[in-house]
Design a protein around this motif. Structure first.
Motif, PDB file in Angstrom:
ATOM      1  N   ILE A 280       2.278   9.356  -0.685  1.00  0.00           N
ATOM      2  CA  ILE A 280       2.774   8.005  -0.413  1.00  0.00           C
ATOM      3  C   ILE A 280       2.828   7.220  -1.711  1.00  0.00           C
ATOM      4  N   ALA A 281       3.807   6.332  -1.795  1.00  0.00           N
ATOM      5  CA  ALA A 281       3.991   5.531  -3.005  1.00  0.00           C
ATOM      6  C   ALA A 281       4.534   4.165  -2.610  1.00  0.00           C
TER       7      ALA A 281
ATOM      8  N   SER B  42       7.381  -1.922   4.858  1.00  0.00           N
ATOM      9  CA  SER B  42       6.611  -1.149   3.887  1.00  0.00           C
ATOM     10  C   SER B  42       5.397  -0.466   4.496  1.00  0.00           C
ATOM     11  N   SER B  43       5.052  -0.778   5.746  1.00  0.00           N
ATOM     12  CA  SER B  43       3.904  -0.159   6.409  1.00  0.00           C
ATOM     13  C   SER B  43       4.110  -0.213   7.915  1.00  0.00           C
ATOM     14  N   ILE B  44       3.264   0.512   8.639  1.00  0.00           N
ATOM     15  CA  ILE B  44       3.352   0.581  10.100  1.00  0.00           C
ATOM     16  C   ILE B  44       2.040   0.076  10.680  1.00  0.00           C
ATOM     17  N   PRO B  45       2.051  -1.080  11.349  1.00  0.00           N
ATOM     18  CA  PRO B  45       0.802  -1.692  11.806  1.00  0.00           C
ATOM     19  C   PRO B  45       0.233  -1.092  13.094  1.00  0.00           C
ATOM     20  N   PHE B  46       0.855  -0.036  13.623  1.00  0.00           N
ATOM     21  CA  PHE B  46       0.390   0.572  14.868  1.00  0.00           C
ATOM     22  C   PHE B  46      -0.207   1.950  14.575  1.00  0.00           C
ATOM     23  N   PRO B  47      -1.531   2.082  14.632  1.00  0.00           N
ATOM     24  CA  PRO B  47      -2.196   3.338  14.266  1.00  0.00           C
ATOM     25  C   PRO B  47      -1.699   4.554  15.039  1.00  0.00           C
ATOM     26  N   GLN B  48      -1.433   4.387  16.348  1.00  0.00           N
ATOM     27  CA  GLN B  48      -1.006   5.528  17.137  1.00  0.00           C
ATOM     28  C   GLN B  48       0.351   6.059  16.673  1.00  0.00           C
TER      29      GLN B  48
ATOM     30  N   GLN C 130       3.130   1.253   1.757  1.00  0.00           N
ATOM     31  CA  GLN C 130       2.216   0.383   1.014  1.00  0.00           C
ATOM     32  C   GLN C 130       0.807   0.987   1.066  1.00  0.00           C
ATOM     33  N   VAL C 131       0.366   1.490  -0.071  1.00  0.00           N
ATOM     34  CA  VAL C 131      -0.871   2.268  -0.139  1.00  0.00           C
ATOM     35  C   VAL C 131      -2.065   1.481   0.374  1.00  0.00           C
ATOM     36  N   SER C 132      -2.129   0.216   0.044  1.00  0.00           N
ATOM     37  CA  SER C 132      -3.278  -0.599   0.450  1.00  0.00           C
ATOM     38  C   SER C 132      -3.351  -0.800   1.957  1.00  0.00           C
ATOM     39  N   HIS C 133      -2.264  -0.547   2.674  1.00  0.00           N
ATOM     40  CA  HIS C 133      -2.238  -0.729   4.127  1.00  0.00           C
ATOM     41  C   HIS C 133      -2.455   0.573   4.888  1.00  0.00           C
ATOM     42  N   TRP C 134      -2.718   1.669   4.174  1.00  0.00           N
ATOM     43  CA  TRP C 134      -2.952   2.933   4.886  1.00  0.00           C
ATOM     44  C   TRP C 134      -4.348   2.908   5.519  1.00  0.00           C
ATOM     45  N   PRO C 135      -4.442   3.149   6.841  1.00  0.00           N
ATOM     46  CA  PRO C 135      -5.744   3.080   7.524  1.00  0.00           C
ATOM     47  C   PRO C 135      -6.702   4.171   7.026  1.00  0.00           C
ATOM     48  N   LYS C 136      -7.931   3.790   6.776  1.00  0.00           N
ATOM     49  CA  LYS C 136      -8.919   4.733   6.263  1.00  0.00           C
ATOM     50  C   LYS C 136      -9.277   5.801   7.293  1.00  0.00           C
ATOM     51  N   GLU C 137      -9.141   5.452   8.587  1.00  0.00           N
ATOM     52  CA  GLU C 137      -9.523   6.409   9.627  1.00  0.00           C
ATOM     53  C   GLU C 137      -8.490   7.510   9.844  1.00  0.00           C
TER      54      GLU C 137
ATOM     55  N   GLU D 221      14.758 -18.170  -3.631  1.00  0.00           N
ATOM     56  CA  GLU D 221      13.425 -17.629  -3.843  1.00  0.00           C
ATOM     57  C   GLU D 221      12.638 -17.646  -2.540  1.00  0.00           C
ATOM     58  N   GLY D 222      11.597 -16.805  -2.495  1.00  0.00           N
ATOM     59  CA  GLY D 222      10.688 -16.825  -1.355  1.00  0.00           C
ATOM     60  C   GLY D 222      11.058 -15.902  -0.223  1.00  0.00           C
ATOM     61  N   VAL D 223      12.240 -15.248  -0.290  1.00  0.00           N
ATOM     62  CA  VAL D 223      12.627 -14.320   0.774  1.00  0.00           C
ATOM     63  C   VAL D 223      11.963 -12.975   0.529  1.00  0.00           C
ATOM     64  N   ARG D 224      11.812 -12.208   1.602  1.00  0.00           N
ATOM     65  CA  ARG D 224      11.053 -10.972   1.524  1.00  0.00           C
ATOM     66  C   ARG D 224      11.778  -9.907   0.701  1.00  0.00           C
ATOM     67  N   LEU D 225      11.028  -9.290  -0.199  1.00  0.00           N
ATOM     68  CA  LEU D 225      11.498  -8.129  -0.937  1.00  0.00           C
ATOM     69  C   LEU D 225      10.516  -6.994  -0.706  1.00  0.00           C
ATOM     70  N   THR D 226      10.837  -5.853  -1.238  1.00  0.00           N
ATOM     71  CA  THR D 226       9.955  -4.715  -1.054  1.00  0.00           C
ATOM     72  C   THR D 226       8.632  -4.940  -1.780  1.00  0.00           C
ATOM     73  N   PRO D 227       7.494  -4.907  -1.065  1.00  0.00           N
ATOM     74  CA  PRO D 227       6.203  -5.072  -1.732  1.00  0.00           C
ATOM     75  C   PRO D 227       5.989  -3.962  -2.764  1.00  0.00           C
ATOM     76  N   GLY D 228       5.396  -4.319  -3.881  1.00  0.00           N
ATOM     77  CA  GLY D 228       5.105  -3.338  -4.913  1.00  0.00           C
ATOM     78  C   GLY D 228       6.260  -3.079  -5.853  1.00  0.00           C
ATOM     79  N   ARG D 229       7.390  -3.692  -5.570  1.00  0.00           N
ATOM     80  CA  ARG D 229       8.562  -3.479  -6.458  1.00  0.00           C
ATOM     81  C   ARG D 229       9.290  -4.803  -6.606  1.00  0.00           C
TER      82      ARG D 229
END
Length: 525
Positions: free
Chosen positions: A350-351, A307-313, A334-341, A59-67
């Protein structure tokens, strides 16, 4: 009624027969993502064949967020976990590691760091004395382990179980498994070479083979403390010996995409195990696909761990490239991590989670943009869908070399990804029918295999279970000293014999010459 009662009796007797004929199998799943999915599928297949299956799951290992991946209650599960501090440290490291991957800065040291974290976690499962004692008492006939994590071998050894090693990738660890790997046409892992090497590429392959043992030894060193602490009695197990101790080596690959190479009888390949006929899609996806018209759609996912890309450029460049396409785009993000700008391109959906296999089997799919993970590629091969790969780490770069060698798609370097060039690459693969034709040809090869992956997997494991061992499939070389395997003792004997004969010949010539000279002098006198 009498007929029905007789049928019920027959069914009960048959079920009892199956139960009596089944074996007890322990599966070990200590990794998340695609590793877990593969071990879950194997556990389900063996259970459906009438065997009693239990999974030892970390337990505790990374899985796909949201699934949330859950097994289908067909087999039992025993769970264990490392401490919160160790898991948190690992997850933080992995977060930074994925950032480095997105910058194209992964190295061998990153892989060694991963092995170090796995070794730290390994202490905890081997300290689960109550759990391990309980598993010992169940008297399993066989363990099926994820061979990517060396800890799996140590747990199987601790339990005293014979084991089958499942490697979730290509034959990158073939030398460790004792599989012959001729350097003239079998490229080493991370070499970025195909099987058709020119002189300089074969030279590169040979030189890399000189450094490969050093990297292996560094991996083994990560687990030295684990072995010393949990195996106090001598002789202690050694990882190289445990790798050769496997009854079978099972690889999640297939020669529809893999380069042809020699294999041992104890080697089984089951690529395509997770690929299935497509099922109907959820309505939200079907509605989006319908809106794309004749242009169709492409699928985008960068693997279960990202599940997301932390670099806006970088995200802007990818989003901009999708906006250039006439096709619709279904992107796992990951929808919640999509930048608003950043305004999402109008043709993109996206899903949090995608029914990837079912989307790949849809008749309107045109392209698969993937990180190059082998499970994803095998699903793409199964459904005959061309790909554009963005390899990030591990075996993904080598996997994409195989894709390009088979003309199934093209690869894009993450550190050079730019909207126009990325968009042009996708348009090229979609527009050029050669890629689609190659993908469909590989699909024919995979689907027309005389025995499907499930049958190969279960059949060979059951063969070992019934026989009680897989030693009859292994060469005697596993028990020879290294100098005997490479015939160094034979060559040394032949060279010594040749030098001895040459020495005797020279001595004989010298003697004859000296004798002749002395005879001449006597005649002159």
């Amino acid at each position: 009624m009498a007929v029905i009662e007789k049928l019920l009796v027959v069914v009960l007797l048959f079920s009892q027969f199956l139960q009596l004929g089944g074996f007890k199998v322990l599966t070990l799943a200590f990794m998340g993502g695609s590793h877990y999915l593969l071990m879950d599928e194997i556990s389900n297949i063996l259970h459906k064949r009438g065997h009693e299956v239990r999974m030892l799951l970390q337990e505790g290992v990374r899985l796909t967020p949201g699934r949330h991946y859950e097994h289908s209650d067909t087999y039992q599960v025993t769970k264990w976990s490392a401490s919160e501090n160790v898991i948190d440290e690992y997850n933080k490291w992995f977060h930074n590691f994925t950032k480095d991957c997105l910058k194209g800065r992964t190295t061998v040291h990153s892989y060694l760091d991963l092995m170090g974290h796995l070794a730290s976690q390994c202490h905890f499962v081997l300290n689960e004395s109550r759990t391990l004692s309980s598993l010992k008492q169940e008297k399993f006939h066989l363990a099926v382990i994820d061979a990517f994590n060396p800890c799996s071998f140590l747990v199987a050894e601790k339990l005293g179980l014979p084991f089958v090693a499942v490697y979730p990738g290509t034959f990158v660890n073939a030398p460790q498994a004792g599989i012959p790997s001729p350097l003239s046409y079998v490229p080493l892992a991370q070499s970025l070479l195909s099987d058709r090497m020119d002189f300089w590429e074969r030279l590169k392959n040979c030189l890399m083979s000189l450094f490969a043992p050093k990297i292996k030894n560094q991996i083994y060193d990560k687990f030295d403390n684990v072995i010393r602490e949990h195996f106090p009695a001598t002789p202690r197990p050694a990882l190289p010996e445990l790798y050769l101790k496997a009854e079978l080596w099972i690889y999640d690959t297939d020669f529809s995409i893999e380069f042809v190479r020699p294999l041992l009888p104890s080697t089984v390949y089951i690529g395509g195990l997770l690929a299935k006929p497509a099922k109907p899609l959820p309505q939200e996806f079907e509605d989006f696909i319908e809106s794309t018209g004749e242009a169709g759609f492409i699928i985008v996912t960068l693997g279960s761990m990202l599940s997301s890309i932390p670099f806006p450029q970088l995200l802007k460049e990818i989003n901009k490239s999708f906006a250039q396409l006439p096709q619709g785009v279904i992107w796992r993000y990951q929808v919640s991590h999509w930048p608003k700008e950043i305004n999402l391109a109008p043709n993109v959906k996206i899903a949090e989670w995608l029914p990837q296999n079912d989307l790949l089997g849809h008749p309107k799919v045109r392209l698969f943009v993937t990180h190059g993970g082998l499970n994803s590629l095998m699903e793409s091969v199964y459904h005959g869908v061309p790909v554009v790969g963005i390899p990030l780490f591990g075996d993904q770069h080598d996997n994409m070399i195989r894709v390009e060698a088979r003309n199934m798609g093209l690869s894009v370097s993450i550190d050079q990804l730019e909207a126009n060039s990325f968009g042009s690459t996708m348009k090229q693969v979609i527009g050029d029918q050669r890629y689609k034709a190659a993908a469909e040809g590989l699909s024919t090869i995979l689907r027309s295999h005389p025995f499907p992956p499930e049958q190969r997997l279960a059949g060979w494991i059951e063969h070992v279970l019934k026989v009680g061992s897989g030693t009859h499939l292994q060469p005697h070389a596993f028990h020879q000293m290294w100098y005997q395997q490479y015939l160094l003792d034979v060559w040394l004997f032949l060279i010594a014999s040749l030098l001895g004969m040459l020495y005797l010949c020279l001595k004989l010539i010298g003697y004859i010459t000296l004798k002749a000279c002395n005879t001449g002098k006597q005649k002159q006198a």
